[in-house]
Every structure is written in C-alpha cells, then in structure tokens.
Motif scaffolding. Structure first.
Motif, PDB file in Angstrom:
ATOM      1  N   ASP A 267       0.843  -1.194   0.000  1.00  0.00           N
ATOM      2  CA  ASP A 267       0.000   0.000   0.000  1.00  0.00           C
ATOM      3  C   ASP A 267       0.879   1.246   0.000  1.00  0.00           C
ATOM      4  OD1 ASP A 267      -2.094   1.743   0.165  1.00  0.00           O
ATOM      5  OD2 ASP A 267      -2.464   1.426   2.312  1.00  0.00           O
TER       6      ASP A 267
ATOM      7  N   ASP B 243      -0.778  10.512  -6.656  1.00  0.00           N
ATOM      8  CA  ASP B 243      -1.772   9.988  -7.592  1.00  0.00           C
ATOM      9  C   ASP B 243      -1.402  10.193  -9.053  1.00  0.00           C
ATOM     10  OD1 ASP B 243      -3.395   9.209  -5.465  1.00  0.00           O
ATOM     11  OD2 ASP B 243      -4.416  11.149  -5.396  1.00  0.00           O
TER      12      ASP B 243
ATOM     13  N   TYR C 108     -13.559 -10.744 -10.321  1.00  0.00           N
ATOM     14  CA  TYR C 108     -13.859  -9.571  -9.486  1.00  0.00           C
ATOM     15  C   TYR C 108     -12.759  -9.323  -8.452  1.00  0.00           C
ATOM     16  CZ  TYR C 108     -15.282 -12.969  -5.921  1.00  0.00           C
ATOM     17  OH  TYR C 108     -15.299 -13.990  -5.006  1.00  0.00           O
TER      18      TYR C 108
ATOM     19  N   ASP D 287     -10.495  -6.699  -9.620  1.00  0.00           N
ATOM     20  CA  ASP D 287     -11.074  -5.370  -9.359  1.00  0.00           C
ATOM     21  C   ASP D 287     -10.778  -4.949  -7.924  1.00  0.00           C
ATOM     22  OD1 ASP D 287     -12.148  -5.766 -11.874  1.00  0.00           O
ATOM     23  OD2 ASP D 287     -14.143  -6.267 -11.125  1.00  0.00           O
ATOM     24  N   ASN D 288     -11.008  -5.860  -6.983  1.00  0.00           N
ATOM     25  CA  ASN D 288     -10.785  -5.545  -5.568  1.00  0.00           C
ATOM     26  C   ASN D 288      -9.319  -5.197  -5.304  1.00  0.00           C
ATOM     27  OD1 ASN D 288     -13.472  -6.218  -5.249  1.00  0.00           O
ATOM     28  ND2 ASN D 288     -13.072  -8.211  -4.280  1.00  0.00           N
TER      29      ASN D 288
ATOM     30  N   ILE E  29      -6.976  -4.050  -7.401  1.00  0.00           N
ATOM     31  CA  ILE E  29      -6.601  -2.759  -7.979  1.00  0.00           C
ATOM     32  C   ILE E  29      -7.214  -1.610  -7.184  1.00  0.00           C
ATOM     33  CG2 ILE E  29      -6.933  -1.293 -10.015  1.00  0.00           C
ATOM     34  CD1 ILE E  29      -6.528  -3.821 -11.710  1.00  0.00           C
ATOM     35  N   ASP E  30      -8.436  -1.787  -6.739  1.00  0.00           N
ATOM     36  CA  ASP E  30      -9.099  -0.730  -5.961  1.00  0.00           C
ATOM     37  C   ASP E  30      -8.399  -0.488  -4.633  1.00  0.00           C
ATOM     38  OD1 ASP E  30     -10.954  -0.354  -7.948  1.00  0.00           O
ATOM     39  OD2 ASP E  30     -12.541  -1.529  -6.980  1.00  0.00           O
ATOM     40  N   LYS E  31      -8.085  -1.562  -3.908  1.00  0.00           N
ATOM     41  CA  LYS E  31      -7.508  -1.347  -2.572  1.00  0.00           C
ATOM     42  C   LYS E  31      -6.071  -0.829  -2.611  1.00  0.00           C
ATOM     43  CE  LYS E  31      -6.997  -6.330  -1.798  1.00  0.00           C
ATOM     44  NZ  LYS E  31      -7.447  -7.398  -0.871  1.00  0.00           N
TER      45      LYS E  31
ATOM     46  N   LYS F   6      -5.216   1.254  -5.086  1.00  0.00           N
ATOM     47  CA  LYS F   6      -5.339   2.495  -5.859  1.00  0.00           C
ATOM     48  C   LYS F   6      -4.379   2.477  -7.045  1.00  0.00           C
ATOM     49  CE  LYS F   6      -6.717   5.193  -1.784  1.00  0.00           C
ATOM     50  NZ  LYS F   6      -6.588   4.078  -0.809  1.00  0.00           N
TER      51      LYS F   6
ATOM     52  N   ASP G 207      -3.207   1.736 -11.119  1.00  0.00           N
ATOM     53  CA  ASP G 207      -3.714   2.132 -12.430  1.00  0.00           C
ATOM     54  C   ASP G 207      -4.058   0.931 -13.298  1.00  0.00           C
ATOM     55  OD1 ASP G 207      -3.394   5.070 -12.291  1.00  0.00           O
ATOM     56  OD2 ASP G 207      -1.287   4.549 -12.024  1.00  0.00           O
TER      57      ASP G 207
ATOM     58  N   THR H  49     -12.131  -7.965 -18.553  1.00  0.00           N
ATOM     59  CA  THR H  49     -11.954  -6.924 -17.535  1.00  0.00           C
ATOM     60  C   THR H  49     -11.776  -5.581 -18.226  1.00  0.00           C
ATOM     61  OG1 THR H  49      -9.534  -6.939 -17.351  1.00  0.00           O
ATOM     62  CG2 THR H  49     -10.737  -8.627 -16.116  1.00  0.00           C
TER      63      THR H  49
ATOM     64  N   HIS I 266      -9.552  -3.361 -17.148  1.00  0.00           N
ATOM     65  CA  HIS I 266      -8.318  -2.795 -16.609  1.00  0.00           C
ATOM     66  C   HIS I 266      -7.218  -2.640 -17.658  1.00  0.00           C
ATOM     67  CE1 HIS I 266     -10.089  -3.105 -12.708  1.00  0.00           C
ATOM     68  NE2 HIS I 266     -10.243  -4.413 -12.825  1.00  0.00           N
TER      69      HIS I 266
END
Length: 353
Positions: A125, A132, A155, A158-159, A161-163, A165, A167, A202, A204
């Motif tokens: 993280d 950003d 999915y 997706d999770n 990449i989201d957690k 943050k 690209d 996807t 992404h």
C-alpha cells in the motif's frame, strides 16, 4: 632588467591565480599523480561523443513526458520484487517515496497474497507515498489468473486494484520459473489465452512482462498486436527467476535443467526484435509503449536502449534499485539522483550510433 620584470610578472600572476583558485595546487598535484591511471584502453562504442552543442545540463532537464497515460519526469521504471516480510515493506515504501520525488513509475511485486487476505496489504500500500499522478501497477502471474478465470473470480482483480489504488495490472509470464520452482504451479493453457481472456473480460489497463528470460520474435509480434498499455521485457542477463528457483531445488534437478536457464533474449536483442516487429506490423500494432528491463546496469545502458527503440519507452533497473532500497531512504535517494544526473549528462553530450 626587462627579463627580470617579466619573470616577476609571471610569478605574480601565477600567485594571483592561485589566490583566486585555492584548489588549483591540490588539483594539479592530483593530475600529476593520477595521469597514468587515467588511460582508457576500453572505449564504449555505442555512442558518438559530441561535446560542442550543449551546456552542462541543469537538474530536471530531461523534461516531463507522457507514459502509460500519466506524466513522468524521468524515464526510469521501478519494479519491486517482493512482499510479505518486514524487509519488503521497507523496500516498497522507500521505492515509492523515490518515485514520488523523482517522477518515476512503479510496478509492484507479485500481489498474489492480497487476493484472499489483507494480511500483507501494508507491504504494498504505497500510493500515498508516490502520489496519484504517477503510474502504479499491481502484479499477478498467469497461474493465478488461470484459477481466477476458472473459478469465476475475476472480481478479485477489481478488488486488488481498488484497494491498492493502482492504475492497472501487470501480468507476469513465467512458465520456466514455475517449472523450476519446487512448489511451482503448472499452466493449464497457453499464456496467450489467459492474457486475451483478461483483456476481454476486464476493463483494466494491462502490462505483460516476463521474469528474466525475455520474449522471442513470435511472442513480441503477438503482444504488440494486443491492446496492452505496455510490454515489459524483463530480459535475460538480469535477475532470472527461473534460475533463482532452480537454485532452490535439489542438486540433481539443478544438474539436469541448468541449460534451460541459459536460454533467453537480452535487452539489446529485444530492442532489435521490437524494431523489426514494429516496422512489420505498421498500423496493425496496438501496443505503443515499452518498459526495457533486464540486465540494465546503469544510466548509460538505459539511455542507449530507450534511444534505440522505435517507440515510447522507459527502462527498469529492478536489482539496482533493490540493492539501495533495503536500508535508509537517503541511501536510495542518493543512488537515484546519481542515475538521473548521469542520464541528463548523457542526453546533453551523447548520440547513439
């Protein structure tokens, strides 16, 4: 009398020059002592040295440019290689801080451990440390993606990449590594089928990379025709994960399969193959950017290769960064600054042949 006045004038002027340049005496002494050690029998034949056409570069002279849809300041790409330990957390955090300061992009090490648990999330993280506005990509292997596809669990990408943050996703292609690894997985399908499924199912952004042996002509030609954000060479002569895993195996397996880990394509050959493919494909080419990595030792290697390739490119030095990222951040910062200084001097005075 005139000769005496002339001699005293010379002495006076020399003394005045010495006063104005207090380092002159020591410097000239160094010149005398080091002259014989300063011969250069081996010349780097990759460049024309052109000393006439530029002043010494100012810091930041490389200039901002677009890569992976974001703005970078320097053409260096950082690939961290690990997670799940206290050392990995320090490494990734140091690297992310350096990316933020120097405007570089970063690909994380394998994020497999984060698919079903957040136990090691703090190791990866790092978005808040680099900001950003710079490219950050998460990373999964073909074997893990095969299982996610098979189990209808895309999915989870997706999770992930989201957690983080991030690209997008780096897909690492590593059949030889998996074969050599004592605990290695086995591909159930050709890697290209898995890559195409991820692209089709996807939303992404995707980068495809190898893990230390590079890609041959046919693989590169196929990849350049896909809607990838970039191809990461991970060429031979750098860290070779197939060899790394073979060294973890028993002596008999090492003896039998050692010849396999000597097979691959170095970064220079891959630049040449890429230029050939780019020329052949013309408008059929969909992937427009490249990360040149594998065996790049310093800024001169990187500068040469990104100037030789006929597409938008940056270069990666995973092991070089890693060697300086395991301690205090200042050590890494000093190293990165030296590499950027070297790049800027090269850009001012060198032309590739």
């Amino acid at each position: 009398m005139r000769l005496g006045r002339f001699i005293w004038a010379v002495i006076y002027n020399f003394m005045a020059y010495q006063d104005n340049d207090p380092t002159a005496a020591d410097r000239k002494k160094d010149h005398i002592e080091l002259a014989l050690k300063s011969e250069t029998p081996d010349i780097d034949g990759r460049f024309y040295y052109e000393p006439l056409f530029s002043a010494h570069p100012e810091k930041g002279s490389w200039g901002k440019f677009s890569f992976l849809g974001k703005e970078m300041q320097n053409p260096l790409w950082v690939s961290s290689m690990t997670g799940g330990t206290a050392m990995a957390r320090i490494i990734n955090q140091n690297l992310a801080r350096a990316c933020g300061k120097f405007g570089m992009g970063m690909g994380l090490g394998s994020c497999r451990s984060l698919l079903f648990s957040d136990e090691y999330l703090s190791d990866f993280d790092v978005r808040h440390l680099m900001g950003d506005d710079l490219p950050l990509y998460t990373n999964l292997g073909i074997a893990q993606l095969e299982q996610l596809i098979k189990n209808n669990q895309l999915y989870l990408i997706d999770n992930l990449i989201d957690k983080l943050k991030a690209d997008g996703l780096i897909i690492h292609v590593n059949p030889m590594q998996e074969w050599m690894q004592p605990e290695g997985d086995r591909y159930e399908k050709p890697a290209i089928e898995t890559i195409e499924t991820i692209l089709n199912k996807t939303k992404h952004k995707v980068i495809v990379k190898e893990v230390g042996q590079g890609f041959g002509y046919e693989s590169l030609k196929t990849l350049f025709q896909l809607p990838l954000q970039a191809i990461d060479f991970a060429a031979a002569k750098g860290t070779n994960f197939a060899k790394l895993e073979l060294l973890r195996s028993d002596a008999e397996k090492q003896r039998i399969f050692d010849s396999f880990v000597k097979i691959g394509h170095d970064a220079k050959e891959m630049v040449e193959l890429s230029n050939l493919v780019i020329n052949e494909l013309g408008e059929k080419r969909r992937c427009k950017e490249v990360i040149i990595s594998g065996g790049i030792k310093d800024f001169l290697d990187g500068f040469y290769l990104i100037k030789k390739i006929n597409t938008n490119a940056v270069y990666g030095m995973a092991s070089g960064f890693l060697a300086h990222a395991r301690g205090d951040y200042e050590t890494l910062e000093t190293f990165v600054q030296s590499q950027i200084d070297g790049l800027e001097v090269a850009n001012a005075f060198l032309k590739v042949k």
